[in-house]
Write an enzyme that holds these catalytic residues in place. Structure first.
Site: not given
Ligand code: NAP
Ligand code: G3H
Length: 488
Positions: A113, A161, A164-165, A187, A190, A225, A260, A293-294, A448
């Site tokens: 994809r 990013s 999850n993807y 970035k 991790t 930050d 997002e 997945r979001c 999405r």
């Molecule tokens: P996350 O904990 O918010 O982490 C996302 C990114 O932010 C990681 O690269 C993380 O780095 C970084 N990060 C952490 N603290 C930061 C700071 N103070 N400043 C800048 N960047 C920082 O999210 P996740 O656990 O990876 O993903 C799950 C969440 O993402 C869920 O809530 C999901 O709904 C949401 N999501 C939304 C979408 C959408 O398109 N709406 C798509 C995918 C996921 P580290 O890993 O090093 O902490």
């Molecule tokens: O996790 C968030 C992704 O943007 C969702 O993509 O609907 O293709 O799984 P998807």
């Protein structure tokens, strides 16, 4: 062979900075262990703020020449990247399966994809044109003035990013940013960083000049930050949790943001819905990749009259889900990304049980595997009605009519997507019109793709709009040159 450069002996991965794969001077590393079996996937560099400065400086410098490269030439790099990525589907998917516990089918389809996404981005950029606006449309002006509007890049884009993807949600920031003439500092999460570094290597091999794409690894809690408030970052494109998104928007000033974030997507099921179609969509929408997945279906709002029938069919379907080790079998429900995530989901399950929800299936945990869980009779006092589990737990909330469904759907702090299942197009439009979300899916799960559709969240689910053309537009700005013609 292609990936040799990004990793030295002992599985220590380097960062791409100014076209070279580099290690930190401190030698500080972060171990990335597999959520599947705790085995070591590799180690990534834990960069210092000085090293972050160096990467951003290089991006700033490289952007000066990159913005002068014709769009058709930038597009060529993207086409090559897409082709190379397709050649490496298996190798990249293998890493991803171990690093973020994705099943084989989903991991491979994520890489494919992404290749399609990159190719389509090149096509879209080549098709984008500016406009010329004559002044005489506006009262008091004649044809002696004309505005020639072209698009300019923004400068250095910081792409952050989530886990999850790790490939797709990195590429969907990188490709539109660079085709628009920006340079990028990526970035990645991790947990997911190694998969993202493979992607960076693909862009390098495709001929992207040094410095146009740089990677930064290190814990977000340590360098996040610093990165987002860096004076040489011109735009932040973030996908991740609402918690971190809020933090970024509160500490940055005068920086444009595309975000997002989290969701609590509702599937609204009306009395006349085709229940087999509804169940099929809800089950794959809620439980694939363990609901991480979001856009996963995160609550069902069903009209009381058909709730028993729907619950029965869902229960039957949920029992058939395959649970286990994605490295061994093709499974839908995999271990969650870490113990903290599994603890959080367990807490939501306990709360629902304690407050009297009917547990139809699951509810149990083995290590970081949460078995697919289905609750009926969830009420609005339960955490599961409002919080995003990011796990395989689905609440059924019974409602008396479509207006009550709309009211509960809109009470959520989130506004990513919603589904409506009905055969009545008028009812579908009535509901779609009132839902406070970015997208309403009629008779389909929330999702999405296809990736050229606009993708956005409102309220706590995001800022701005993604989707191929929308992302290119978000990471560029109009530039108006006004021609004043003396005699007309
Ligand atoms: P996350 O904990 O918010 O982490 C996302 C990114 O932010 C990681 O690269 C993380 O780095 C970084 N990060 C952490 N603290 C930061 C700071 N103070 N400043 C800048 N960047 C920082 O999210 P996740 O656990 O990876 O993903 C799950 C969440 O993402 C869920 O809530 C999901 O709904 C949401 N999501 C939304 C979408 C959408 O398109 N709406 C798509 C995918 C996921 P580290 O890993 O090093 O902490
Ligand atoms: O996790 C968030 C992704 O943007 C969702 O993509 O609907 O293709 O799984 P998807």
């Amino acid at each position: 062979m292609m990936f040799q450069e990004l990793c030295c002996e002992n599985k220590n991965y380097r960062n791409l900075i100014n076209g070279k794969w580099q290690e930190t001077s401190s030698g500080k590393l972060i171990e990335i262990k597999s959520p599947v079996d705790d085995s070591l996937v590799g180690r990534i560099q834990s960069m210092s703020t000085e090293e972050v400065d160096f990467a951003i400086e290089n991006a700033k410098e490289a952007q000066k020449s990159w913005k002068k490269v014709p769009v058709s030439e930038r597009a060529k790099v993207l086409y090559r990247a897409a082709d190379l990525l397709e050649e490496e589907v298996e190798e990249i998917a293998k890493i991803m399966m171990r690093e973020v516990a994705k099943d084989k089918k989903s991991a491979e389809s994520e890489v494919r994809r992404t290749a399609d996404y990159i190719r389509f981005t090149a096509d879209a950029a080549k098709g984008m044109e500016g406009e010329s606006i004559p002044a005489d449309n506006f009262p008091g002006f004649n044809k002696s003035k004309i505005s020639v509007v072209t698009r300019e890049p923004l400068g250095v884009v910081l792409a952050i990013s989530p886990f999850n993807y790790p490939v797709n949600l990195s590429a969907s920031k990188i490709a539109p940013a660079i085709v628009a003439g920006n340079s990028v500092v990526l970035k990645p999460a991790t947990q997911g960083a190694i998969s993202a570094l493979y992607l960076a290597r693909v862009f390098q091999e495709a001929g992207l000049p040094g410095g146009v794409l740089n990677t930064i690894t290190g814990r977000g809690s340590e360098i996040g930050d610093y990165c987002v408030t860096h004076e040489n970052i011109d735009f932040i494109n973030f996908t991740g949790s609402t918690e971190i998104g809020r933090r970024i928007s509160s500490i940055t000033t005068m920086k444009p943001l595309l975000m997002e974030l989290g969701g609590k997507d509702a599937a609204i099921v009306l009395e006349d819905a085709d229940l087999d179609l509804t169940v099929k969509n809800i089950i794959s929408g809620a439980y694939s990749y363990s609901g991480q997945r979001c856009t996963a279906v995160k609550r069902i709002l069903v009209i009381d009259k058909i709730a028993d029938k729907l619950a029965e069919k869902l229960k039957e379907a949920v029992t058939k889900l395959k649970v286990g080790n994605p490295l061994k079998d093709q499974v839908e429900v995999v271990p969650l990304i870490d113990t903290k995530a599994a603890d959080f989901v367990e807490g939501l399950i306990k709360d629902a049980k304690d407050k009297g929800a009917t547990l139809l299936y699951g509810g149990n945990r083995e290590g970081n595997i949460i078995y697919p869980t289905l609750f009926d009779n969830v009420n609005l006092d339960m955490r599961l009605a409002w919080e995003e589990p990011f796990g395989p737990v689905l609440p059924i909330i019974r409602v008396k009519d479509k207006d009550e469904a709309i009211e509960i759907a809109n009470k959520s702090e989130y506004g990513l997507q919603s589904s409506v299942f009905t055969k009545d197009i008028n009812a579908a439009f009535y509901i779609a019109d009132k839902l406070e979300v970015g997208t309403v899916q009629v008779n389909n799960k929330t999702e999405r793709g296809p990736d050229h559709f606009p993708f956005l969240g409102v309220k706590s689910s995001g800022i701005g709009t993604q989707g191929i053309r929308y992302s290119i537009e978000a990471m560029s700005r109009p530039k108006a040159t006004v021609i004043n013609i003396e005699q007309i």
